[in-house]
Design a protein around this motif. Structure first.
Motif, PDB file in Angstrom:
ATOM      1  N   ILE A  36       0.841  -1.203   0.000  1.00 35.74           N
ATOM      2  CA  ILE A  36       0.000   0.000   0.000  1.00 35.74           C
ATOM      3  C   ILE A  36       0.874   1.252   0.000  1.00 35.74           C
ATOM      4  N   THR A  37       1.909   1.249   0.843  1.00 35.93           N
ATOM      5  CA  THR A  37       2.813   2.401   0.892  1.00 35.93           C
ATOM      6  C   THR A  37       3.491   2.632  -0.452  1.00 35.93           C
ATOM      7  N   ARG A  75       1.130   4.054  -2.985  1.00 32.49           N
ATOM      8  CA  ARG A  75       0.919   5.478  -2.688  1.00 32.49           C
ATOM      9  C   ARG A  75       2.112   6.299  -3.144  1.00 32.49           C
ATOM     10  N   ARG A  76       3.302   5.772  -2.919  1.00 35.13           N
ATOM     11  CA  ARG A  76       4.500   6.512  -3.294  1.00 35.13           C
ATOM     12  C   ARG A  76       4.546   6.685  -4.808  1.00 35.13           C
ATOM     13  N   ARG A 120       2.207   6.908  -6.952  1.00 33.60           N
ATOM     14  CA  ARG A 120       1.340   7.965  -7.451  1.00 33.60           C
ATOM     15  C   ARG A 120       1.799   9.349  -6.980  1.00 33.60           C
ATOM     16  N   ALA A 121       2.317   9.400  -5.766  1.00 32.59           N
ATOM     17  CA  ALA A 121       2.803  10.691  -5.260  1.00 32.59           C
ATOM     18  C   ALA A 121       3.974  11.175  -6.102  1.00 32.59           C
ATOM     19  N   PRO A 152      -4.029  13.406  -4.441  1.00 29.81           N
ATOM     20  CA  PRO A 152      -4.533  12.316  -3.598  1.00 29.81           C
ATOM     21  C   PRO A 152      -5.985  11.909  -3.864  1.00 29.81           C
ATOM     22  N   THR A 159      -5.385   3.197  -1.317  1.00 24.39           N
ATOM     23  CA  THR A 159      -4.514   3.769  -2.355  1.00 24.39           C
ATOM     24  C   THR A 159      -5.314   4.577  -3.355  1.00 24.39           C
ATOM     25  N   ARG A 160      -6.586   4.738  -3.069  1.00 24.94           N
ATOM     26  CA  ARG A 160      -7.472   5.499  -3.958  1.00 24.94           C
ATOM     27  C   ARG A 160      -7.402   4.892  -5.368  1.00 24.94           C
TER      28      ARG A 160
END
Length: 890
Positions: free
Chosen positions: A749-750, A753-754, A756-757, A763, A792-793
RNA sequence: GCGCGUAUAGCUCAGCUGGUUAGAGUGUCACAUUGACAUUGUGAAGGUCCCUGGUUCGAGUCCAGGUACGCGCACCA
């Protein structure tokens, strides 16, 4: 109760006073009124180091209260018969000095002369009572759960009886004696003080080399020429060839003192031939070292004189001679130096650094003067014990008394024990009498030549010693005088030796040592089992807090602004025993933020539970009664973690690791519970039962640290009080597979997220991911798909054999992950990123491969180290392979 | 002079008896913000573990020496 009505932010101001009142009314601070569970538990007692009644509670007190209260609440919840005995200290010199200063500030010049003993004592007593009231209300304010029914004061009737009884026993055992000796004298305070009450200050001084007269054969050096008017000998080393020939000779010199001085040349091993001129002018009346020589000579049957040239008023006496009488020491010094110069006797004058002793209460330079005082002999054998007080103090921290380990004081941190022992070896007799008025009067009465011990007047014509006792003499009885000694009370039987003591580093000699001395003497037992020594609090720049440097922080202001709980955890966090720590606003803000976080976690769980219970008729007690087995991976993981945390926090508190315990709890509460599990719970739903199992447990774990907010939240869904609920226990059957799987999920998950960031995707936007995973990993993803998508949207997550070329990628664990950029990929940037990751791994892979191919390592290192290294290397290799494969396709 | 302590991210500190690619909080940067909580969330950047040697397959961790800061004791003739 409608939990939705709870305010969004925790408001400490509106709840703390009520909560404290509720605790007091419950009686649970008093061990005799605790529930049956505790009545049957082991006793646990802490004596509160009594704050001085010199004003208000300062930050250091708040810190100590946080330590003690955390400890006592922990043990109370664990079912012990726990009591924290509160008290205050009359603090003899400190308090009198303070009141005298105030009177002087109000225009009085000499408070003692102007008011007289009784009136001055009245003023001090009034001030002390006011301070006491203030301090007690402040201790309540910081939440300390001490038993107010046992409140003690070092100067109250019971404690006075204890002091007099101790004195009587020591006096009858011949340990307390009256002796004429050189003492530390504060002219300003008009009193003696002990070695421990002296503060050494460095300053410049003039070092004069001179001779007493034209034909005196030996040169003398000194920083205190004026005292030379009272010299009676010159000491040299017995082997010093320069001076050997003069030993035993007496020279009569006239330096202008009342009478010519008879200076005898004596030999003493202590003299350092290398220092100064290698000869020491001996002034028995004004130097402790010289006085010791005087006594040595007397014992040898070769006595020298003693002449007092400085009086108690700090001025030169008649013995100093007409020309000097009445001058201050400084004036006399100048005059005597001028005389030496005029006579051509001054040989050299140089500037040196020296340390001078100053009174820690009055601030003036300590004079050495001879005086008849009461002393406690630390070397004399105690009748019937075959040990001296020094021996007892040593035994108590080394072998245990009589070699009995149950009578051993453990000092934390350990290294303080060394310092303590060092000090014990250098210990001198303790000067007990003080000339100040505020304190326990020495219980000795005189009639002519006769002296005897008595508390009350023994009759007509007897007069009591006008001196008072060193304040630490009463402090020494604290652990047992607060429990009723000398009466044979139940408290004394149950709670002494006490369980735990905490104190500041700076009073480890003054107090720790005296409590051990007193307790071992009276009971042949220790005063407490463990002594936790803490450092002092400093400000952000590392400066000590003090009124004079203007950096003082009033703990009550902090409580009013941020709440007591926030203050407490900010004081405890980042602190290790024996070391100083820093305290500043950001720490309190952080404490306040956490308090609020816990508040909102609770609010979320309770409102969540409320929604469920409103259309469900199972009662809350049923929900909480049985352990809930988790359904999902996240459930199992959080229960595992909670179990680990219970075990770890308990262990840490048992070993007085306040900061590590609190920090672990915070990390669990904030990161694991709030940031992960609660977020997952929003997706998985149906978590009411498990959450209602977790919430009470964390409230219990937090209670010793943050009693107010936890008790208040607890009261929202419980009838009983948290303060006496049972401390949680751990089942200690953590499931490694669960935590391993959850870690993979968490890093996936992290990493998503990274990804996409890094691509700058906002977000809120829903995106498409695809993941290359093996069958186990696919299964894990499949089972937790909704969670991953929500956290994670993600619009969609596909398991694929390969990631499309125009998608952004990375590697998580050993899975390749991809993010659909709808063609908006920056290929060059992507290549650079992938290459960077490969490069970052290469040194690790190289060094690990080298290690693993080294037979010395593989044969000597424990197997688990080799195995885990190998599997990590494997993972890194796979990761590099995936990254390279991807890179080559671009 | 003797003794004790400390030295790890910009700051404040963890790191147990030597074994992960050295951690946390705070600060900084980017993005977000009606959703338990902006007293918030997500992500990022940040380290020659004071220096020099040694022991060891392996040292932030152990040993020796040094440096810097703090403290205590003693001397203060």
């Amino acid at each position: 109760m409608d939990f939705k009505d709870l305010p969004k932010a925790y408001d400490s101001q509106s709840v703390e006073a009520d909560i404290y009142k509720r605790w007091e009314e419950s009686g649970y601070f008093n061990p005799d009124r605790l529930p049956d569970r505790n009545q049957n538990g082991a006793p646990f007692c802490i004596s509160m180091p009594p704050p001085n009644v010199t004003g208000v509670l300062h930050l250091g007190h708040a810190f100590e209260n946080a330590l003690m209260d955390t400890m006592i609440r922990f043990e109370r919840m664990r079912g012990k018969k726990a009591v924290l005995v509160p008290g205050t200290d009359h603090a003899a010199i400190a308090t009198q000095a303070k009141v005298e200063k105030m009177l002087i500030a109000d225009g009085m010049q000499y408070p003692r002369e102007e008011l007289g003993r009784e009136k001055l004592l009245d003023k001090i007593r009034t001030y002390a009572e006011e301070s006491k009231t203030t301090i007690i209300s402040q201790i309540r304010k910081v939440g300390t759960s001490c038993d107010w029914s046992r409140l003690a004061y070092t100067f109250d009737e019971e404690r006075s009886l204890a002091v007099n009884t101790l004195f009587e026993r020591m006096y009858n055992d011949g340990l307390i004696y009256r002796g004429y000796r050189v003492v530390n004298w504060s002219v300003k305070g008009q009193s003696t003080c002990s070695d421990d009450e002296i503060e050494h200050v460095e300053r410049k001084a003039k070092f004069y080399t001179f001779k007493y007269s034209e034909d005196f054969p030996i040169l003398i050096a000194t920083t205190r020429p004026e005292t030379k008017l009272g010299d009676t000998a010159v000491a040299v080393h017995p082997n010093d060839d320069r001076y050997k020939q003069y030993i035993g000779q007496i020279f009569s010199v006239d330096v202008g003192a009342a009478k010519p001085l008879n200076i005898k040349v004596i030999a003493d091993e202590e003299v350092d031939s290398e220092f100064g001129t290698g000869a020491l002018g001996v002034t028995p009346a004004h130097s402790a070292v010289d006085f010791a020589m005087y006594e040595k000579q007397k014992a040898k049957g070769n006595p020298i004189d003693i002449i007092q040239v400085i009086g108690e008023d700090g001025k030169m006496t008649a013995e100093a001679g007409e020309a000097y009488q009445g001058l201050t020491a400084t004036e006399a010094r100048e005059k005597f130096v001028t005389y030496l110069k005029d006579q051509g006797l001054l040989i050299k004058e140089e500037e040196i650094d020296q340390n001078v002793g100053t009174s820690d209460r009055y601030g003036d330079i300590i004079e050495a003067i001879p005086k008849l005082q009461w002393w406690l002999d630390v070397n004399k054998e105690i009748p019937g014990r075959k040990k001296s007080l020094r021996d007892l103090m040593r035994d108590a921290v080394t072998t245990g008394l009589d070699g009995d380990k149950s009578k051993l004081v453990t000092i934390i941190p350990e290294n303080i024990t060394k310092q303590y022992l060092d000090r014990i070896e250098n210990l001198r007799d303790w000067c007990l009498s003080r000339q100040i008025w505020w304190g326990h009067r020495i219980p000795i009465w005189y009639k002519g030549e006769e002296a005897k011990f008595s508390i009350e007047s023994p009759g007509e014509g007897w007069e009591q010693d006008s001196d008072t006792l060193d304040t630490w003499f009463s402090s020494g009885t604290w652990t047992f005088s607060t429990l009723g000694w000398p009466n044979e009370t139940d408290d004394l039987k149950i709670y002494h030796p006490t369980s735990w003591m905490q104190m500041g580093f700076e009073i480890r000699y003054l107090w720790l040592m005296r409590m051990i001395l007193t307790s071992t003497y009276i009971f042949n037992d220790i005063p407490f089992k463990d002594a936790y020594i803490h450092g002092v609090l400093r400000d952000k720049d590392g400066k000590k807090f003090s009124k004079s440097s203007g950096n003082g922080i009033d703990p009550i202001d902090i409580v009013n602004e941020y709440g007591s709980d926030a203050l407490r955890i900010s004081l405890l966090f980042g602190v290790s025993p024996g070391n100083d720590s820093r305290f500043y606003a950001e720490k309190v803000e952080n404490g306040r933020n956490f308090t609020n976080k816990l508040w909102n976690i609770s609010r979320f769980i309770l409102t969540n539970n409320e929604e469920r219970t409103s259309n469900d008729d199972s009662s809350e007690s049923e929900v909480r009664s049985s352990r809930f087995e988790g359904r999902t991976l996240a459930d199992k993981w959080i229960l595992n973690r909670l179990d680990e945390v219970i075990a770890s926090v308990t262990k840490k508190l048992e070993t007085y690791q306040f900061s590590p315990a609190g920090e672990e709890l915070r990390d669990f509460t904030w990161n694991d519970l709030a940031d992960w599990y609660l977020e997952i719970a929003k997706v998985e739903k149906g978590k009411q039962e498990i959450l209602m199992q977790i919430l009470p447990t964390i409230l219990k774990l937090w209670h010793p640290f943050m009693p107010f907010v936890t008790e208040f939240i607890w009261s929202q869904f419980n009838e009983d009080q948290l303060i006496v609920t049972e401390w949680p226990t751990s089942t200690l059957d953590a499931d490694n597979q669960v935590s391993g799987e959850f870690e993979i999920l968490r890093s996936l998950i992290t990493d998503l997220r990274r990804l996409r960031a890094e691509q700058g995707i906002e977000p809120a936007k829903f995106v498409e991911y695809s993941i290359v995973a093996d069958s186990d990993q696919s299964q894990l993803i499949g089972q937790n798909l909704e969670v991953i998508k929500a956290l994670t949207r993600a619009e969609s997550i596909a398991i694929a054999d390969t990631i499309a070329e125009d998608w952004a990628t990375d590697v998580s664990s050993t899975m390749t992950i991809g993010l659909n950029l709808s063609g908006a990929i920056d290929v060059d940037a992507e290549k650079v990123k992938l290459q960077k990751e490969i490069d970052a791994l290469s040194p690790y892979i190289k060094s690990t491969e080298a290690k693993l191919s080294n037979s010395e390592f593989t044969s000597k290192a424990p197997e688990h180290v080799v195995v885990s290294m190998r599997s990590k290397l494997d993972e890194a290799l796979k990761k590099v392979a995936s990254l390279s494969a991807r890179l080559s396709k671009m």
